[in-house]
Design an enzyme around this catalytic site. Structure first.
Site, mmCIF file in Angstrom:
data_model
loop_
_atom_site.group_PDB
_atom_site.id
_atom_site.type_symbol
_atom_site.label_atom_id
_atom_site.label_comp_id
_atom_site.label_asym_id
_atom_site.label_seq_id
_atom_site.Cartn_x
_atom_site.Cartn_y
_atom_site.Cartn_z
ATOM 1 N N HIS A 94 8.074 -8.744 -2.277
ATOM 2 C CA HIS A 94 6.818 -9.483 -2.117
ATOM 3 C C HIS A 94 6.283 -10.008 -3.442
ATOM 4 C CE1 HIS A 94 4.229 -5.990 -3.268
ATOM 5 N NE2 HIS A 94 5.114 -5.265 -2.607
ATOM 6 N N ASP A 96 2.947 -10.846 -3.976
ATOM 7 C CA ASP A 96 1.575 -10.438 -4.290
ATOM 8 C C ASP A 96 1.540 -9.055 -4.948
ATOM 9 O OD1 ASP A 96 2.465 -9.514 -1.721
ATOM 10 O OD2 ASP A 96 0.427 -8.891 -1.245
ATOM 11 N N ASP A 127 6.043 -2.799 -8.538
ATOM 12 C CA ASP A 127 5.722 -3.177 -7.152
ATOM 13 C C ASP A 127 5.331 -4.648 -7.083
ATOM 14 O OD1 ASP A 127 5.001 -3.238 -4.513
ATOM 15 O OD2 ASP A 127 3.143 -2.139 -4.791
ATOM 16 N N GLU A 161 1.882 -9.051 1.269
ATOM 17 C CA GLU A 161 2.406 -7.761 1.719
ATOM 18 C C GLU A 161 1.375 -6.656 1.564
ATOM 19 O OE1 GLU A 161 4.365 -3.871 1.621
ATOM 20 O OE2 GLU A 161 3.260 -4.805 -0.009
ATOM 21 N N GLU A 162 0.551 -6.775 0.528
ATOM 22 C CA GLU A 162 -0.356 -5.668 0.200
ATOM 23 C C GLU A 162 -1.561 -5.577 1.137
ATOM 24 O OE1 GLU A 162 0.418 -3.394 -1.717
ATOM 25 O OE2 GLU A 162 1.775 -4.143 -3.263
ATOM 26 N N ASP A 189 11.550 -1.941 -1.964
ATOM 27 C CA ASP A 189 10.124 -1.766 -2.233
ATOM 28 C C ASP A 189 9.687 -0.362 -1.832
ATOM 29 O OD1 ASP A 189 7.519 -2.341 -2.952
ATOM 30 O OD2 ASP A 189 7.005 -3.221 -1.017
ATOM 31 N N HIS A 382 0.693 0.698 -7.815
ATOM 32 C CA HIS A 382 -0.761 0.692 -7.594
ATOM 33 C C HIS A 382 -1.517 1.544 -8.621
ATOM 34 C CE1 HIS A 382 -0.417 -0.685 -3.111
ATOM 35 N NE2 HIS A 382 0.572 -1.136 -3.843
HETATM 36 ZN ZN LIG Z 1 5.213 -3.189 -2.641
#
Ligand SMILES: [Zn+2]
Length: 405
Positions: A94, A96, A127, A161-162, A189, A382
Site C-alpha cells: 500500500h 498510504d 509499513d 489501506e490504513e 505487509d 505505526h
Molecule cells: Zn501496512
C-alpha cells in the site's frame, strides 16, 4: 542454483537503488483525509515516474473518486510483467501511511528516510514501503535482465489501506475486473523477524457497542434507581465468559481460542454519589472461524435479556464492525510456491499461521482468491522511529524474484 546466485547478486548490487526508492517514497507523505492528509496522488505519480525511468512499460493507474482530496482521486497502480504462464501472482503493497504521531518521540524527521547503520528510519519505511520496494526490485530483475518470468507478475500498489480500503482494494474489487479467482496474491505487509510465518487465516471480527438505559438515582438510594454501570459490568463479564462457551481452538492462531474482550467505556456521571442511569461500553470479539457471527449474536441476545431482567434496564447494541473470514488452505498452491521459494533462496522452513484479523487479505479471500501475507520484518509499523532493516528488504526481494523463476 546459478539463477538464485544471480538474483542474490542483482539484489546486493541494487541495495543502493532500493534505498533511493525508499528516500523518494518517504519524502512524500501519503495520508488519508481521515488523518488530514491529501491522499496518495503525489506519491503514486513519483513512483510511476520512477518505474517508467527504470524500464517498466506496462503500468495502469486506477483512480477511485474521493471528493475529500484536492485531486478528487485515490490512485492505485498496477504494474504487469508478462510471464510464460498465464497464471498471475500479485504482490500487493500500500501507498498510504499513518501519521507520525508525537513528533518529539522521533529522533529523525519522519518525512525523511535516514540511513543509520543497517536501518532506514522514516514513516512508511517499514509499513509498507519495505514490501513495496522488495516487490519492485523483484520485478526489476526480470525487466532489466530481459528474462521472461515463469508466472505473470502483477504488482499492485493500493491507496487507502490504513483506513479500511474503501478507496483502495475494496474499490478495485467492486469497480474493476482486475482479479480472477485463479490468481494468487502475496501481501508483504505483515510478518516476523525471520520471515518464516505465512499468514493464511484471520479470525472473524465483531465489534459491539452496548447502550444500557436504567434510572439515575442518588448514590445512597439504589432502591430508587436502576444502576446501568452495574448492569454493564455484569454483561461485560458474561460476554467475556463467551471465551469458555465458544471454546473450540485452532492451533493456527495465537492465541488459539476466540477472544471476547470488553474494551472502551464511555464516561457516565460526574459525581461519585450518583448512580448512573445510562452507560455505554464496547466489546472487541475475535472469533475462531468455526463459529459464525450469527452464533455469537444469538448468545449476546440471550445474555442481554438476562441482564435486563436482573437489573430492570433496557439494553440495545449496534455492531461497529463485523467480518467473517475465509481461510486460504495450507495446501493452496500459493503457500507451496512461497514456501518453496523461501526454502530455495534462504534454506528456511516456513509455517502457516492465523492472526486476530482485519486485513485486506480478508477482503480478497472473501471473493475466493488465495492470499498469503508474509514478509521479514521487526514489526514496528505505526510507531515513532519506524524503520526498515535493509537486509530484510534485500532478502525479501530475493524471495519474491525466486518465486517467478
Ligand atoms: Zn501496512
Amino acid at each position: 542454483m546459478e539463477t538464485i546466485a544471480g538474483i542474490k547478486r542483482f539484489m546486493d548490487d541494487n541495495a543502493d537503488g532500493m534505498i533511493e526508492l525508499q528516500e523518494l517514497l518517504t519524502s512524500i507523505p501519503a495520508l488519508a483525509p481521515e488523518n488530514n492528509g491529501d491522499g496518495e496522488l503525489k506519491k503514486a505519480n513519483a513512483l510511476k515516474d520512477w518505474l517508467i525511468k527504470r524500464g517498466f512499460d506496462n503500468i495502469d493507474v486506477y483512480n477511485a473518486p474521493d471528493k475529500r482530496v484536492t485531486s478528487g482521486v485515490r490512485p492505485s497502480i498496477v504494474v504487469t510483467v508478462q510471464g510464460l504462464e498465464k497464471q498471475a501472482i500479485w504482490i500487493m503493497a500500500h501507498l498510504d501511511v499513518v501519521p507520525p504521531g508525537d513528533l518529539s518521540a522521533w529522533n529523525t524527521n519522519p518525512w525523511q528516510c535516514v540511513k543509520k547503520g543497517s536501518k532506514l528510519f522514516g514513516r512508511g519505511c517499514e509499513d509498507n514501503q519495505q514490501g513495496l520496494t522488495s516487490a519492485v526490485f523483484a520485478a526489476l530483475y526480470f525487466v532489466e535482465n530481459n528474462i521472461t518470468p515463469r508466472y505473470t507478475i502483477k504488482l499492485l500498489f493500493v491507496a487507502d489501506e490504513e483506513n479500511g480500503s474503501t478507496y483502495g482494494v475494496n474499490w478495485l474489487i467492486e469497480n474493476t475486473d482486475l482479479f480472477n479467482k485463479e490468481d494468487y496474491v502475496i501481501i508483504p505487509d505483515g510478518g516476523d523477524k525471520n520471515g518464516v510465518n505465512i499468514e493464511i487465516a484471520e479470525k472473524n471480527i465483531l465489534w459491539l457497542r452496548f447502550h444500557v438505559l436504567g434510572k439515575q438515582a442518588h448514590g445512597s438510594r439504589p432502591d430508587t434507581g436502576n444502576n446501568t454501570y452495574l448492569a454493564s459490568c455484569d454483561l461485560a463479564l458474561r460476554i467475556n465468559d463467551f471465551e469458555n462457551k465458544f471454546n473450540k481452538t485452532d492451533s493456527l492462531f495465537s492465541p488459539d481460542y476466540s477472544t471476547f474482550q470488553p474494551t472502551k467505556h464511555e464516561s457516565n456521571v460526574e459525581g461519585v454519589n450518583i448512580i448512573p442511569g445510562e452507560d455505554i461500553f464496547y466489546v472487541d470479539c475475535r472469533i475462531i472461524p468455526t463459529y459464525t457471527i450469527e452464533d455469537v449474536y444469538a448468545e449476546v441476545n440471550k445474555q442481554c435479556k438476562i441482564v435486563e431482567d436482573k437489573y430492570g434496564v433496557k439494553i440495545s447494541y449496534t455492531s461497529l464492525q463485523e467480518s467473517e473470514s475465509q481461510q486460504t488452505s495450507k495446501d493452496s498452491k500459493i503457500v507451496e510456491i512461497l514456501s518453496s521459494a523461501i526454502k530455495k533462496a534462504h534454506n528456511q522452513d516456513t509455517q502457516c499461521i492465523g492472526i486476530g484479523g482485519g486485513t485486506v487479505a480478508g477482503d480478497l479471500r472473501r471473493i475466493g482468491i488465495d492470499c498469503a501475507v508474509w514478509s521479514t520484518l521487526d514489526n514496528i509499523a505505526h510507531q515513532p522511529n519506524e524503520y526498515c532493516l535493509i537486509d530484510n528488504m534485500v532478502k525479501d526481494a530475493v524471495t519474491l524474484a525466486v518465486i517467478f523463476i
